[in-house]
Design a protein around this motif. Structure first.
Motif, PDB file in Angstrom:
ATOM      1  N   VAL A  50       0.886  -1.170   0.000  1.00 31.38           N
ATOM      2  CA  VAL A  50       0.000   0.000   0.000  1.00 31.38           C
ATOM      3  C   VAL A  50       0.914   1.207   0.000  1.00 31.38           C
ATOM      4  CG1 VAL A  50      -1.883   1.217   1.130  1.00 31.38           C
ATOM      5  CG2 VAL A  50      -1.698  -1.272   1.363  1.00 31.38           C
ATOM      6  N   GLY A  51       1.022   1.859  -1.133  1.00 27.26           N
ATOM      7  CA  GLY A  51       1.950   2.977  -1.238  1.00 27.26           C
ATOM      8  C   GLY A  51       3.370   2.536  -0.977  1.00 27.26           C
ATOM      9  N   LYS A  52       4.014   3.157   0.009  1.00 28.44           N
ATOM     10  CA  LYS A  52       5.399   2.857   0.336  1.00 28.44           C
ATOM     11  C   LYS A  52       5.538   1.810   1.442  1.00 28.44           C
ATOM     12  CE  LYS A  52       6.958   7.524  -0.871  1.00 28.44           C
ATOM     13  NZ  LYS A  52       7.687   8.715  -0.390  1.00 28.44           N
ATOM     14  N   GLN A  53       4.428   1.241   1.885  1.00 31.81           N
ATOM     15  CA  GLN A  53       4.473   0.261   2.960  1.00 31.81           C
ATOM     16  C   GLN A  53       4.081  -1.117   2.441  1.00 31.81           C
ATOM     17  OE1 GLN A  53       3.325   1.378   6.895  1.00 31.81           O
ATOM     18  NE2 GLN A  53       2.787   3.460   6.282  1.00 31.81           N
ATOM     19  N   MET A  54       4.706  -2.151   3.010  1.00 30.64           N
ATOM     20  CA  MET A  54       4.372  -3.508   2.623  1.00 30.64           C
ATOM     21  C   MET A  54       3.990  -4.318   3.850  1.00 30.64           C
ATOM     22  SD  MET A  54       8.095  -5.198   1.756  1.00 30.64           S
ATOM     23  CE  MET A  54       7.315  -6.786   1.497  1.00 30.64           C
ATOM     24  N   LEU A  68      10.251   1.010   4.121  1.00 30.68           N
ATOM     25  CA  LEU A  68      11.669   1.108   3.777  1.00 30.68           C
ATOM     26  C   LEU A  68      12.276   2.454   4.142  1.00 30.68           C
ATOM     27  CD1 LEU A  68      11.724  -0.667   0.299  1.00 30.68           C
ATOM     28  CD2 LEU A  68      12.415  -1.588   2.525  1.00 30.68           C
ATOM     29  N   GLY A  69      11.470   3.512   4.135  1.00 28.42           N
ATOM     30  CA  GLY A  69      12.015   4.829   4.466  1.00 28.42           C
ATOM     31  C   GLY A  69      13.038   5.296   3.447  1.00 28.42           C
ATOM     32  N   MET A  70      14.040   6.030   3.912  1.00 27.75           N
ATOM     33  CA  MET A  70      15.038   6.621   3.012  1.00 27.75           C
ATOM     34  C   MET A  70      16.059   5.608   2.510  1.00 27.75           C
ATOM     35  SD  MET A  70      14.521   9.876   2.434  1.00 27.75           S
ATOM     36  CE  MET A  70      16.135  10.541   2.011  1.00 27.75           C
ATOM     37  N   ASP A 222       2.234  13.790   0.558  1.00 30.13           N
ATOM     38  CA  ASP A 222       1.530  13.441   1.790  1.00 30.13           C
ATOM     39  C   ASP A 222       0.894  12.064   1.608  1.00 30.13           C
ATOM     40  OD1 ASP A 222      -0.131  13.171   3.992  1.00 30.13           O
ATOM     41  OD2 ASP A 222      -0.827  15.251   3.936  1.00 30.13           O
ATOM     42  N   GLN A 223       1.397  11.065   2.320  1.00 33.54           N
ATOM     43  CA  GLN A 223       0.904   9.701   2.147  1.00 33.54           C
ATOM     44  C   GLN A 223      -0.519   9.518   2.657  1.00 33.54           C
ATOM     45  OE1 GLN A 223       2.961   7.369   0.367  1.00 33.54           O
ATOM     46  NE2 GLN A 223       3.818   9.409   0.037  1.00 33.54           N
ATOM     47  N   ASN A 224      -1.032  10.498   3.385  1.00 33.86           N
ATOM     48  CA  ASN A 224      -2.431  10.459   3.797  1.00 33.86           C
ATOM     49  C   ASN A 224      -3.367  10.956   2.695  1.00 33.86           C
ATOM     50  OD1 ASN A 224      -1.825   9.572   6.453  1.00 33.86           O
ATOM     51  ND2 ASN A 224      -1.304  11.657   7.029  1.00 33.86           N
ATOM     52  N   VAL A 225      -2.789  11.631   1.708  1.00 33.71           N
ATOM     53  CA  VAL A 225      -3.562  12.145   0.571  1.00 33.71           C
ATOM     54  C   VAL A 225      -3.522  11.156  -0.587  1.00 33.71           C
ATOM     55  CG1 VAL A 225      -3.733  14.000  -1.147  1.00 33.71           C
ATOM     56  CG2 VAL A 225      -3.190  14.537   1.239  1.00 33.71           C
ATOM     57  N   VAL A 226      -2.340  10.674  -0.904  1.00 30.80           N
ATOM     58  CA  VAL A 226      -2.165   9.694  -1.972  1.00 30.80           C
ATOM     59  C   VAL A 226      -0.953   8.839  -1.615  1.00 30.80           C
ATOM     60  CG1 VAL A 226      -0.848  11.366  -3.349  1.00 30.80           C
ATOM     61  CG2 VAL A 226      -1.820   9.347  -4.452  1.00 30.80           C
ATOM     62  N   ALA A 227      -1.079   7.535  -1.775  1.00 27.78           N
ATOM     63  CA  ALA A 227      -0.025   6.624  -1.338  1.00 27.78           C
ATOM     64  C   ALA A 227       0.961   6.328  -2.465  1.00 27.78           C
ATOM     65  CB  ALA A 227      -0.638   5.315  -0.834  1.00 27.78           C
TER      66      ALA A 227
END
Length: 334
Positions: A50-54, A68-70, A222-227
């Motif tokens: 989901v976006g940048k998170q797994m 993963l972050g930076m 903003d990951q709360n707006v779009v992932a």
């Protein structure tokens, strides 16, 4: 920072190579020893991005969440089975035209590997220069002398089956969650077009953006707006839309906001298919191969500060927005 396409590619690797298999988990560096013990010996049942998170699911309703972050990345070694979509990438399904429809690559049989390893099947995540890399025996095209290989660097968690090993280094977040906490985490994220391809997700994105006084250049990050959108895709999406990054979201025309969403869906799909953040359009065969091989030929504005705009010739500007570097053309995006 790894962006949404990388995380989707990682989950596809896990779907193909780990789901359905009993997984042995460990923490070679020791920082995740307790969490590793919770999932050790369980069968992997699911892999989602989901976006940048797994999120990796295991028997007993246990989930491993990774952000993963930076600097985070996964390294895979062993008998890697390629996802059918990923295997057809590297030039086989690559580009878009100005209307956003998919075209066959100029040379559909060519496999073009990025010089920085961005489309690697063995290591997905942070750029190579930011962290320790694989041993020579693990690099693309070579075989392992022993399996599993010795951990290299600060491996937070190692996931291992009889045939394949996945090592995680440098994540911002790595934790074991129950289903309730997974749902709570996902609920805070904005829509991801690969998970939400329908009109409801577009409407949700459009509605949020059109209410905000925040600059569109910040809203896209903003990951709360779009992932899933990171620094590269932000710059490229705004340029492709010819949109000034400082424009408040509520002042962006509704149809343009919707086009941003649709363009993000197109570029994300290309990124997953090719492993590269390809954002250039209408390239001939030679230019396409060059773009697939090098980021310098792949983007409109990203990392091109001080260079002439590819469209109007004005020098590309670099500034800071939201503590991240922003690249844009002050003429095309006036």
């Amino acid at each position: 920072m790894p962006e949404g396409h990388s995380v989707h590619r990682i989950t596809r690797q896990f779907e193909r190579n780990f789901v359905g298999h009993v997984v042995h988990a460990s923490s070679p560096q020791g920082r995740f020893a307790v969490g590793a013990a919770e999932i050790d010996g369980r069968r992997m049942t699911d892999a989602r991005a989901v976006g940048k998170q797994m999120f990796l699911g295991f028997e007993g309703d246990v989930w491993l969440r990774v952000h993963l972050g930076m600097y985070g990345a996964w390294d895979f070694s062993g008998e890697i089975l390629m996802d059918a979509t990923i295997a057809s990438a590297n030039g086989r399904m690559g580009q878009t035209n100005q209307r956003g429809t998919f075209l066959d690559a100029p040379n559909p049989d060519a496999v073009v590997f990025d010089e920085a390893g961005e489309n690697s099947l063995r290591s997905i995540g942070a750029p190579r220069k930011t962290r320790l890399r694989m041993a020579e025996s693990e690099k693309e095209g070579n075989t392992l002398d022993t399996f599993p290989p010795e951990p290299i660097g600060q491996v937070r968690v190692r996931l291992l089956t009889d045939t394949i090993c996945a090592d995680l280094r440098g994540p911002t977040a790595c934790e074991v969650l129950d289903p309730v906490r997974v749902e709570q985490t996902v609920a805070k994220l904005g829509p991801d077009p690969l998970l939400d391809p329908g009109p409801d997700a577009e409407e949700r994105f459009t509605s949020v953006v059109r209410k905000k006084p925040t600059p569109i250049g910040l809203l896209l990050m903003d990951q709360n707006v779009v992932a899933g959108i990171g620094n590269v895709y932000r710059a490229e999406l705004l340029f492709r839309a010819r949109l000034n990054p400082h424009t408040p979201g509520r002042r962006v025309r509704e149809e343009l906001v919707r086009e941003l969403w649709r363009d993000w869906a197109r570029l994300l799909r290309i990124g997953v298919e090719t492993g590269q953040m390809m954002t250039m359009d209408d390239l001939d065969a030679e230019a396409y191969r060059a773009a697939m091989a090098s980021r310098d030929d792949r983007h409109w504005v990203y990392k091109r500060e001080g260079l002439p705009c590819r469209v109007c010739g004005t020098n590309i500007v670099l500034e800071e927005m939201g503590a991240r570097k922003l690249y844009w053309c002050p003429s095309c995006q006036a």
